[in-house]
Design a protein around this motif. Sequence first.
Motif, mmCIF file in Angstrom:
data_model
loop_
_atom_site.group_PDB
_atom_site.id
_atom_site.type_symbol
_atom_site.label_atom_id
_atom_site.label_comp_id
_atom_site.label_asym_id
_atom_site.label_seq_id
_atom_site.Cartn_x
_atom_site.Cartn_y
_atom_site.Cartn_z
ATOM 1 N N SER A 28 0.915 -1.132 0.000
ATOM 2 C CA SER A 28 0.000 0.000 0.000
ATOM 3 C C SER A 28 0.956 1.183 0.000
ATOM 4 N N GLY A 29 0.582 2.318 0.475
ATOM 5 C CA GLY A 29 1.559 3.395 0.609
ATOM 6 C C GLY A 29 1.913 4.055 -0.707
ATOM 7 N N GLN A 30 3.195 4.444 -0.817
ATOM 8 C CA GLN A 30 3.599 5.309 -1.916
ATOM 9 C C GLN A 30 4.553 4.630 -2.888
ATOM 10 N N PHE A 31 5.132 5.433 -3.772
ATOM 11 C CA PHE A 31 6.037 4.945 -4.815
ATOM 12 C C PHE A 31 7.452 5.390 -4.502
ATOM 13 N N ASP A 32 8.363 4.424 -4.362
ATOM 14 C CA ASP A 32 9.763 4.750 -4.106
ATOM 15 C C ASP A 32 10.454 5.000 -5.448
ATOM 16 N N ALA A 33 10.336 6.243 -5.925
ATOM 17 C CA ALA A 33 10.859 6.587 -7.248
ATOM 18 C C ALA A 33 12.369 6.415 -7.319
ATOM 19 N N ALA A 34 13.078 6.729 -6.230
ATOM 20 C CA ALA A 34 14.544 6.625 -6.250
ATOM 21 C C ALA A 34 14.981 5.179 -6.462
ATOM 22 N N LEU A 35 14.284 4.262 -5.818
ATOM 23 C CA LEU A 35 14.627 2.845 -5.950
ATOM 24 C C LEU A 35 14.410 2.354 -7.382
ATOM 25 N N ILE A 36 13.245 2.661 -7.932
ATOM 26 C CA ILE A 36 12.939 2.196 -9.288
ATOM 27 C C ILE A 36 13.879 2.859 -10.306
ATOM 28 N N GLN A 37 14.187 4.135 -10.083
ATOM 29 C CA GLN A 37 15.115 4.841 -10.969
ATOM 30 C C GLN A 37 16.492 4.188 -10.958
ATOM 31 N N PHE A 38 16.928 3.771 -9.774
ATOM 32 C CA PHE A 38 18.227 3.087 -9.670
ATOM 33 C C PHE A 38 18.226 1.805 -10.509
ATOM 34 N N LEU A 39 17.149 1.041 -10.403
ATOM 35 C CA LEU A 39 17.063 -0.217 -11.168
ATOM 36 C C LEU A 39 17.076 0.058 -12.669
ATOM 37 N N ILE A 40 16.368 1.123 -13.069
ATOM 38 C CA ILE A 40 16.321 1.475 -14.492
ATOM 39 C C ILE A 40 17.720 1.874 -14.977
ATOM 40 N N GLU A 41 18.384 2.715 -14.200
ATOM 41 C CA GLU A 41 19.704 3.196 -14.612
ATOM 42 C C GLU A 41 20.728 2.074 -14.696
ATOM 43 N N HIS A 42 20.602 1.087 -13.808
ATOM 44 C CA HIS A 42 21.569 -0.016 -13.793
ATOM 45 C C HIS A 42 21.069 -1.248 -14.534
ATOM 46 N N ARG A 43 19.915 -1.110 -15.197
ATOM 47 C CA ARG A 43 19.345 -2.211 -15.981
ATOM 48 C C ARG A 43 19.223 -3.480 -15.139
ATOM 49 N N ILE A 44 18.678 -3.339 -13.934
ATOM 50 C CA ILE A 44 18.478 -4.500 -13.063
ATOM 51 C C ILE A 44 17.017 -4.935 -13.162
ATOM 52 N N PRO A 45 16.749 -6.116 -13.706
ATOM 53 C CA PRO A 45 15.374 -6.594 -13.789
ATOM 54 C C PRO A 45 14.841 -6.961 -12.400
ATOM 55 N N ALA A 46 13.550 -6.769 -12.203
ATOM 56 C CA ALA A 46 12.945 -7.102 -10.908
ATOM 57 C C ALA A 46 11.512 -7.552 -11.129
ATOM 58 N N THR A 47 11.029 -8.339 -10.176
ATOM 59 C CA THR A 47 9.637 -8.760 -10.175
ATOM 60 C C THR A 47 8.916 -7.960 -9.096
ATOM 61 N N LEU A 48 7.882 -7.225 -9.501
ATOM 62 C CA LEU A 48 7.170 -6.334 -8.583
ATOM 63 C C LEU A 48 5.841 -6.968 -8.184
ATOM 64 N N PHE A 49 5.587 -7.051 -6.890
ATOM 65 C CA PHE A 49 4.309 -7.573 -6.408
ATOM 66 C C PHE A 49 3.446 -6.399 -5.955
ATOM 67 N N SER A 94 2.899 4.579 -14.165
ATOM 68 C CA SER A 94 3.327 4.976 -15.513
ATOM 69 C C SER A 94 4.829 4.762 -15.710
ATOM 70 N N VAL A 95 5.619 4.968 -14.656
ATOM 71 C CA VAL A 95 7.062 4.697 -14.774
ATOM 72 C C VAL A 95 7.292 3.209 -15.049
ATOM 73 N N THR A 111 15.455 1.937 2.347
ATOM 74 C CA THR A 111 15.532 0.804 1.417
ATOM 75 C C THR A 111 16.252 1.158 0.122
ATOM 76 N N ALA A 112 15.884 2.279 -0.504
ATOM 77 C CA ALA A 112 16.505 2.628 -1.796
ATOM 78 C C ALA A 112 18.015 2.821 -1.648
ATOM 79 N N GLU A 113 18.421 3.512 -0.587
ATOM 80 C CA GLU A 113 19.857 3.754 -0.359
ATOM 81 C C GLU A 113 20.608 2.453 -0.109
ATOM 82 N N GLY A 114 20.020 1.598 0.721
ATOM 83 C CA GLY A 114 20.677 0.331 1.038
ATOM 84 C C GLY A 114 20.768 -0.574 -0.178
#
Length: 222
Positions: free
Chosen positions: A17-38, A52-53, A179-182
Amino acid sequence: MPDASSRHIALTLDACSGQFDAALIQFLIEHRIPATLFATKRWIDRNPVGVSVIKSHLDLFDVEDHGERHRPAIIGAGLEAYGIPAHPDVEHLRREVLAGARAVELTFGVAPRWYRAATALYDKASIHEIDRLGYRIAGFSVNADAGATRSKAAIVRALARVRAGDVLIAHMNKPDSETAEGLAVGLAALLDDGFVFVRLDQAELQAVPDHPARRPRAPASR
Ligand SMILES: [Zn+2]
């Protein structure tokens, strides 16, 4: 899951629930790290920017079912897990699973095949029903952020213990957490070590434990 020599691991991120951790998702995009989102229907409804991101990066992200309202897969009137009420009957569990799946499919255009209940707790009747509905239960073997409560240093330490075949869990719904920083530090180290990230929809995952509470570490098939 591939054999240990392949160095394959899977990153899963829950959007409870809650919000969107844009920094975390941006990091994955920049480093081309695939992930499974639940994702829950609730999260999808409340986070149009996040949606939309993700939608514009479906080459990287596989979106799976985390339920309609974020309920544990436990059936019994009056029961609860970590303060979240259980389902009074199997009909409610069915709705939780199917309405969550429908929201994911309508939003992202791909029907989910994996289900992870809120709190990752299941009882026998729920496991049976989820299986009957045609979904595989997504466990995990490394808890990276403990519900987005861990410090950056603790997350880095948790990721330093990752082995081939592991399935990592963390959260993408708490941007105020560390979480995003770690993950940024811990995941970069895993990439440097030669680990390869795979998505649940692209891997054979016999390494995923159904009951992480009882089997804390998935046996990497070796
Ligand atoms: Zn959750």
